[in-house]
Write a protein that holds these residues in place. Structure first.
Motif, mmCIF file in Angstrom:
data_model
loop_
_atom_site.group_PDB
_atom_site.id
_atom_site.type_symbol
_atom_site.label_atom_id
_atom_site.label_comp_id
_atom_site.label_asym_id
_atom_site.label_seq_id
_atom_site.Cartn_x
_atom_site.Cartn_y
_atom_site.Cartn_z
ATOM 1 N N ILE A 4 19.996 -23.332 77.106
ATOM 2 C CA ILE A 4 19.708 -21.826 77.488
ATOM 3 C C ILE A 4 20.102 -21.675 78.903
ATOM 4 N N PHE A 5 21.215 -21.040 79.275
ATOM 5 C CA PHE A 5 21.593 -20.742 80.677
ATOM 6 C C PHE A 5 21.563 -19.544 81.128
ATOM 7 N N ASP A 6 20.970 -19.509 82.395
ATOM 8 C CA ASP A 6 21.017 -18.411 83.058
ATOM 9 C C ASP A 6 22.301 -18.054 83.426
ATOM 10 N N LEU A 7 22.830 -16.674 83.781
ATOM 11 C CA LEU A 7 24.063 -16.186 84.125
ATOM 12 C C LEU A 7 24.437 -16.231 85.595
ATOM 13 N N ASP A 8 23.709 -15.300 86.419
ATOM 14 C CA ASP A 8 24.106 -15.242 87.678
ATOM 15 C C ASP A 8 23.870 -16.299 88.641
ATOM 16 N N ASN A 9 24.909 -16.745 89.212
ATOM 17 C CA ASN A 9 24.778 -18.018 90.148
ATOM 18 C C ASN A 9 24.489 -19.280 89.417
ATOM 19 N N THR A 10 24.531 -19.409 88.059
ATOM 20 C CA THR A 10 24.587 -20.413 87.411
ATOM 21 C C THR A 10 25.929 -20.727 86.448
ATOM 22 N N LEU A 11 26.368 -19.520 85.785
ATOM 23 C CA LEU A 11 27.580 -19.807 85.098
ATOM 24 C C LEU A 11 28.659 -18.875 85.554
ATOM 25 N N ILE A 12 28.243 -18.151 86.568
ATOM 26 C CA ILE A 12 29.202 -17.250 87.368
ATOM 27 C C ILE A 12 28.775 -17.137 88.833
ATOM 28 N N ASP A 13 29.789 -17.044 89.748
ATOM 29 C CA ASP A 13 29.433 -16.930 91.346
ATOM 30 C C ASP A 13 29.230 -15.424 91.743
ATOM 31 N N ARG A 14 28.105 -14.946 91.329
ATOM 32 C CA ARG A 14 27.600 -13.894 91.368
ATOM 33 C C ARG A 14 27.714 -13.287 93.023
ATOM 34 N N SER A 82 35.943 -13.671 87.831
ATOM 35 C CA SER A 82 37.142 -14.300 87.259
ATOM 36 C C SER A 82 36.618 -15.449 86.552
ATOM 37 N N LYS A 83 37.586 -15.951 85.585
ATOM 38 C CA LYS A 83 37.314 -16.881 84.731
ATOM 39 C C LYS A 83 37.339 -18.234 85.665
ATOM 40 N N ASN A 84 36.414 -19.137 85.510
ATOM 41 C CA ASN A 84 36.295 -20.354 86.014
ATOM 42 C C ASN A 84 36.536 -21.490 85.093
ATOM 43 N N GLN A 85 37.677 -21.940 85.109
ATOM 44 C CA GLN A 85 38.297 -23.134 84.172
ATOM 45 C C GLN A 85 37.373 -24.329 84.078
ATOM 46 N N ILE A 89 35.412 -25.430 80.446
ATOM 47 C CA ILE A 89 35.781 -26.859 79.893
ATOM 48 C C ILE A 89 34.370 -27.454 79.695
ATOM 49 N N ILE A 90 33.331 -27.224 80.760
ATOM 50 C CA ILE A 90 32.063 -27.655 80.357
ATOM 51 C C ILE A 90 31.588 -27.192 79.090
ATOM 52 N N LEU A 91 31.378 -25.896 79.129
ATOM 53 C CA LEU A 91 30.746 -25.231 77.914
ATOM 54 C C LEU A 91 31.283 -25.723 76.707
ATOM 55 N N LYS A 92 32.852 -25.857 76.547
ATOM 56 C CA LYS A 92 33.340 -26.308 75.529
ATOM 57 C C LYS A 92 33.201 -27.630 75.081
ATOM 58 N N ALA A 117 34.003 -10.646 81.361
ATOM 59 C CA ALA A 117 35.205 -11.127 82.338
ATOM 60 C C ALA A 117 35.206 -12.588 82.526
ATOM 61 N N THR A 118 34.025 -13.330 82.128
ATOM 62 C CA THR A 118 34.200 -15.019 82.427
ATOM 63 C C THR A 118 34.882 -15.463 81.302
ATOM 64 N N GLY A 119 34.806 -15.143 80.326
ATOM 65 C CA GLY A 119 35.629 -15.622 79.209
ATOM 66 C C GLY A 119 34.839 -16.698 78.478
ATOM 67 N N ILE A 120 33.620 -16.757 78.713
ATOM 68 C CA ILE A 120 32.776 -17.748 78.228
ATOM 69 C C ILE A 120 32.164 -17.401 76.852
ATOM 70 N N LEU A 121 32.135 -16.258 76.463
ATOM 71 C CA LEU A 121 31.606 -15.626 75.240
ATOM 72 C C LEU A 121 32.085 -16.589 74.043
ATOM 73 N N PRO A 122 33.196 -17.052 73.820
ATOM 74 C CA PRO A 122 33.718 -17.905 72.466
ATOM 75 C C PRO A 122 32.939 -19.038 72.506
ATOM 76 N N TYR A 123 32.388 -19.485 73.530
ATOM 77 C CA TYR A 123 31.638 -20.788 73.411
ATOM 78 C C TYR A 123 29.898 -20.483 73.427
ATOM 79 N N VAL A 124 29.489 -19.305 73.202
ATOM 80 C CA VAL A 124 27.947 -18.785 73.221
ATOM 81 C C VAL A 124 27.672 -18.233 71.924
ATOM 82 N N ASP A 125 26.557 -18.732 71.490
ATOM 83 C CA ASP A 125 26.009 -18.482 70.384
ATOM 84 C C ASP A 125 25.070 -17.252 70.242
ATOM 85 N N HIS A 126 24.219 -17.245 71.116
ATOM 86 C CA HIS A 126 23.307 -16.063 71.378
ATOM 87 C C HIS A 126 23.285 -15.414 72.994
#
Length: 212
Positions: A4-14, A82-85, A89-92, A117-126
């Motif tokens: 379970i990931f936090d979003l802001d300043n964890t998966l994105i540079d908020r 923006s998307k962070n490649q 890759i890490i989430l994939k 905007a991040t493009g991470i949703l395809p790797y997220v289950d919930h």
């Protein structure tokens, strides 16, 4: 395992996106602005939005209300994310062995726009957003709601996030595994990674992830 990931300043540079939004969409008419002071009062987004915006309005004599700024941010902030490649890759790679879940504080519109905007949703289950749940971290009911909805044991869950209390301490007290994303904090701690890129090596080292 369920991550379970936090979003802001964890998966994105908020913080980076938020400053760009303030600079270009809110403070653009101001001759001089004190970036360090503004980000200090913002406190990584943890300062009450009404409190912060009322201070900002008074400081820079803005002709807008705090409610209008909250709505404006929800509608516009994602434009500066923006998307962070590297993150993708890490989430994939994690998705090959784990369920990926987002557990974040914030409004539904604002957080959903960021996620798109991040493009991470395809790797997220919930995705779990505090406004939808009806309470926010660090309220224990936030975490209990997620665990009940996922229908899993506390031992099957690991929380990863940048806030020491709500992403590390509280989940740990509830029996979850947790990792603090410290952003290079000098505080010595066993369950700490300095950056998201350190997560997979950490999980492998602790035999929580198989080498692929």
């Amino acid at each position: 395992m369920i991550l379970i990931f936090d979003l802001d300043n964890t998966l994105i540079d908020r913080n980076k996106a938020y400053w760009l939004w303030l600079q270009n969409n809110v403070l653009y008419k101001c001759k001089t602005v004190d970036k360090s002071l503004i980000l200090y009062y913002d406190n990584w987004g943890y300062t009450s939005r009404h409190h912060f915006y009322n201070w900002l309005i008074q400081k820079y004599e803005l002709s807008i209300s705090s409610d209008e700024l909250i709505e404006k941010c929800a509608n516009e902030l994602h434009q500066y994310i923006s998307k962070n490649q590297e993150t993708l890759i890490i989430l994939k790679r994690l998705k090959e062995q784990c369920k990926i879940v987002i557990g974040t504080n914030g409004g539904i519109q604002n957080q959903t726009n960021k996620l798109k905007a991040t493009g991470i949703l395809p790797y997220v289950d919930h995705v779990y957003i505090s406004e939808h749940i009806g309470c926010k971290k660090p309220n224990p009911n936030f975490y209990k709601h997620i665990q009940n909805d996922l229908n899993c044991l506390s031992s099957e869950i690991m929380m990863i996030g940048d806030h020491y209390n709500q992403d590390f301490l509280v989940p740990k007290k509830l029996g979850w595994k947790s990792i603090w994303l410290s952003h290079n904090s000098t505080l010595i701690h066993d369950n700490k990674i300095c950056a998201l890129k350190d997560l997979i090596p950490y999980l492998r080292e602790n035999k929580l992830l198989f080498s692929s």
